[in-house]
Write a protein that holds these residues in place. Structure first.
Motif, short mmCIF file in Angstrom:
data_model
loop_
_atom_site.label_atom_id
_atom_site.label_comp_id
_atom_site.label_asym_id
_atom_site.label_seq_id
_atom_site.Cartn_x
_atom_site.Cartn_y
_atom_site.Cartn_z
N LEU A 138 0.78 -1.25 -0.05
CA LEU A 138 0.36 0.31 -0.20
C LEU A 138 0.67 1.31 0.02
O LEU A 138 1.77 1.23 0.67
CB LEU A 138 -0.88 0.50 1.20
CG LEU A 138 -1.91 -0.57 0.97
CD1 LEU A 138 -2.27 -1.99 1.39
CD2 LEU A 138 -3.34 -0.73 2.20
N GLN A 139 0.28 2.48 -0.57
CA GLN A 139 0.64 3.78 -0.72
C GLN A 139 0.92 3.78 0.90
O GLN A 139 -0.53 3.98 1.03
CB GLN A 139 0.38 4.26 -1.13
CG GLN A 139 1.52 4.95 -2.76
CD GLN A 139 1.05 5.85 -3.69
OE1 GLN A 139 -0.47 5.80 -4.34
NE2 GLN A 139 1.70 6.90 -4.03
N GLY A 140 1.74 5.24 1.27
CA GLY A 140 1.08 5.86 1.90
C GLY A 140 1.29 5.72 3.32
O GLY A 140 2.98 5.30 3.54
N LYS A 141 0.99 6.17 5.03
CA LYS A 141 1.93 6.39 6.67
C LYS A 141 1.50 5.39 6.95
O LYS A 141 -0.06 5.00 7.39
CB LYS A 141 2.32 7.76 6.56
CG LYS A 141 3.27 8.03 8.11
CD LYS A 141 3.39 9.32 7.99
CE LYS A 141 3.60 9.46 9.19
NZ LYS A 141 3.86 8.68 10.41
N GLU A 142 2.36 4.26 7.26
CA GLU A 142 1.54 3.08 9.03
C GLU A 142 2.57 3.86 9.05
O GLU A 142 3.97 3.14 9.84
CB GLU A 142 1.49 2.12 8.07
CG GLU A 142 1.64 1.17 9.15
CD GLU A 142 0.03 1.18 9.75
OE1 GLU A 142 -0.87 1.93 8.96
OE2 GLU A 142 -0.47 1.00 11.08
N VAL A 174 -5.06 -2.73 -2.98
CA VAL A 174 -5.91 -2.85 -5.04
C VAL A 174 -6.70 -1.15 -4.95
O VAL A 174 -7.99 -0.54 -5.02
CB VAL A 174 -7.82 -3.48 -4.24
CG1 VAL A 174 -7.08 -4.97 -4.91
CG2 VAL A 174 -8.39 -2.66 -2.87
N GLY A 175 -5.91 -0.53 -4.31
CA GLY A 175 -5.95 1.12 -4.08
C GLY A 175 -6.09 1.26 -3.09
O GLY A 175 -6.47 2.85 -3.01
N ASN A 176 -5.94 0.90 -1.71
CA ASN A 176 -6.61 1.21 -0.52
C ASN A 176 -4.81 1.85 -0.46
O ASN A 176 -3.84 1.26 -0.74
CB ASN A 176 -6.90 0.21 0.79
CG ASN A 176 -6.22 -1.43 -0.02
OD1 ASN A 176 -5.90 -1.73 -1.50
ND2 ASN A 176 -5.70 -2.03 1.49
N LYS A 185 -8.48 4.74 -4.14
CA LYS A 185 -9.22 4.79 -5.51
C LYS A 185 -9.66 3.14 -5.15
O LYS A 185 -8.70 2.64 -5.60
CB LYS A 185 -9.20 4.85 -6.30
CG LYS A 185 -9.13 6.60 -6.34
CD LYS A 185 -8.63 7.23 -7.33
CE LYS A 185 -7.74 8.89 -7.42
NZ LYS A 185 -6.43 8.95 -6.68
N ILE A 186 -10.38 2.62 -4.73
CA ILE A 186 -10.70 1.24 -4.35
C ILE A 186 -10.86 -0.17 -5.50
O ILE A 186 -11.88 0.97 -6.38
CB ILE A 186 -11.50 0.93 -3.52
CG1 ILE A 186 -11.08 0.76 -2.07
CG2 ILE A 186 -11.68 -1.13 -3.30
CD1 ILE A 186 -10.25 1.18 -1.32
N ASP A 187 -10.49 -0.38 -5.97
CA ASP A 187 -10.20 -1.15 -7.67
C ASP A 187 -11.11 -2.26 -7.22
O ASP A 187 -10.75 -3.46 -7.26
CB ASP A 187 -9.23 -1.18 -8.43
CG ASP A 187 -8.67 -2.10 -9.97
OD1 ASP A 187 -8.19 -2.40 -10.42
OD2 ASP A 187 -10.19 -2.79 -10.02
N PRO A 211 -14.99 4.98 1.14
CA PRO A 211 -16.53 5.25 1.73
C PRO A 211 -17.62 3.95 2.18
O PRO A 211 -16.74 3.03 2.12
CB PRO A 211 -17.30 6.01 0.25
CG PRO A 211 -15.89 6.74 -0.25
CD PRO A 211 -15.10 5.55 0.30
N LYS A 212 -18.91 4.50 2.95
CA LYS A 212 -18.94 2.84 3.26
C LYS A 212 -19.67 2.21 1.77
O LYS A 212 -19.70 1.14 2.07
CB LYS A 212 -20.00 3.68 3.72
CG LYS A 212 -20.96 4.24 3.98
CD LYS A 212 -22.05 4.70 4.62
CE LYS A 212 -23.48 5.60 4.26
NZ LYS A 212 -24.03 5.80 5.67
N GLU A 213 -20.09 2.67 1.30
CA GLU A 213 -20.56 2.63 -0.19
C GLU A 213 -19.59 1.54 -0.53
O GLU A 213 -19.80 0.19 -1.21
CB GLU A 213 -21.37 3.18 -1.24
CG GLU A 213 -22.51 3.99 -0.10
CD GLU A 213 -21.62 5.33 0.32
OE1 GLU A 213 -22.82 6.50 1.09
OE2 GLU A 213 -20.60 5.55 0.33
N VAL A 214 -18.19 1.30 -0.65
CA VAL A 214 -16.84 0.95 -1.40
C VAL A 214 -17.02 -0.51 -0.61
O VAL A 214 -17.30 -1.02 -1.02
CB VAL A 214 -15.85 2.16 -1.32
CG1 VAL A 214 -14.98 1.11 -1.77
CG2 VAL A 214 -15.87 3.22 -1.55
N ILE A 215 -17.49 -0.26 1.10
CA ILE A 215 -16.53 -0.94 2.05
C ILE A 215 -17.67 -2.00 1.69
O ILE A 215 -17.94 -3.48 1.14
CB ILE A 215 -16.91 -0.86 3.50
CG1 ILE A 215 -15.65 -0.10 3.63
CG2 ILE A 215 -17.17 -1.74 4.14
CD1 ILE A 215 -15.61 0.82 4.26
#
Ligand code: G3H
Ligand code: ZN
Length: 278
Positions: A138-142, A174-176, A185-187, A211-215
């Motif tokens: 994943l990209q980003g900062k954990e 997957v874009g998370n 941007k979840i694929d 977003p909840k709809e994506v989940i």
């Protein structure tokens, strides 16, 4: 209720069609807050702590706090090692009573990732504990780990990886993203493809900001566990930050700590309820 075994928690989630939140803790306040949020929602999930966060405490302390925090729970809650950095961390957490484990060797080349995961799986399965492994990055900062390059999970590697590692959950890219600086941007078509191939359920890291709809859509394609770190940490930090901004002579740690538990548990309850609304 005692901390439940990760396999039992997953069975419960499958039986009652739950998505399981995994909330990152760091300390006593956040651990109690997460347990309270799940208990008030009466929905199952994980308390989890990453290897990086164990600098402030150690597996035994977190395990004791978590055991106490869930003792009156009527909903199943497991204690999970998140982003386990080494076999030594995995072993220490299993030995301390953790009931679910992630070994994160996704930064290594494929064969080394497989080897590291296989070793952790053998140890954990001996004690009847499930193992989450990660394929892709994943990209980003954990916490203290910043990853610039996204590397989405390659569906063609999934079957071989799951088979050879023996993992029980698969964390996918997957874009998370980790943290709050980038937008996920979840694929969904990629997640769907991976779900069709994987023999184990899927995990989304970087839950904050999805977003909840994506989940809800991801739940139709193998999602069983979704990790939340930043959303809760923000509530904890905000509690102390606002108090200090209001009064630079603020020094009532107990009052603010109790308030931080209220704020974090409210967020945890909100999130676990949201992801299971549909
Ligand atoms: O493993 C922990 C989670 O992936 C944290 O992600 O801080 O973006 O919610 P997040
Ligand atoms: Zn993560």
């Amino acid at each position: 209720m005692k901390l439940v075994n990760g396999f039992d928690l997953m069975d419960y989630a499958k039986k009652y069609h739950h998505v399981l939140p995994a909330f990152n803790t760091t300390n006593l306040e956040m651990t109690y807050a997460i347990a309270r949020g799940l208990m008030e929602a009466n929905l199952p999930g994980y308390i989890q702590i990453s290897s990086n966060n164990l600098r402030l405490s150690n597996p035994r302390i977190i395990s004791l706090i978590a055991q106490d925090a869930v003792k009156t729970s009527e909903t199943p809650i497991a204690l999970h090692l998140d982003h386990g950095k080494s076999f030594e961390d995995v072993k220490a957490c299993v030995d301390a009573g953790f009931t679910s484990i992630m070994i994160d060797a996704s930064h290594l080349p494929f064969e080394e990732n497989v080897k590291e995961c296989r070793r952790a799986v053998e140890y954990c399965h001996f004690y009847g504990i499930p193992v989450e492994a990660e394929l892709g990055a994943l990209q980003g900062k954990e916490e203290d780990v910043v990853n610039e390059a996204e590397c989405k999970t390659d569906p063609d590697m999934v079957a071989d990886f799951v088979e050879r590692t023996g993992c029980d959950l698969l964390a996918v890219s997957v874009g998370n993203v980790h943290g709050l600086c980038l937008n996920p941007k979840i694929d969904i078509p990629l997640l769907t493809r991976i779900d069709e191939i994987s023999s184990v359920p899927l995990v989304l890291h970087g839950g904050s900001g999805i977003p909840k709809e994506v989940i809800w859509e991801a739940k139709k394609h193998g999602l069983i566990k979704i990790n939340y770190g930043s959303d809760l940490r923000k509530e904890y930090i905000r509690t102390f930050g606002e108090a200090y901004e209001a009064n630079h002579n603020e020094h009532d740690v107990i009052h603010l700590s109790v308030e931080s538990v209220d704020n974090v548990s409210r967020k945890a309850k909100e999130l676990v309820t949201m992801i299971n609304e549909n």
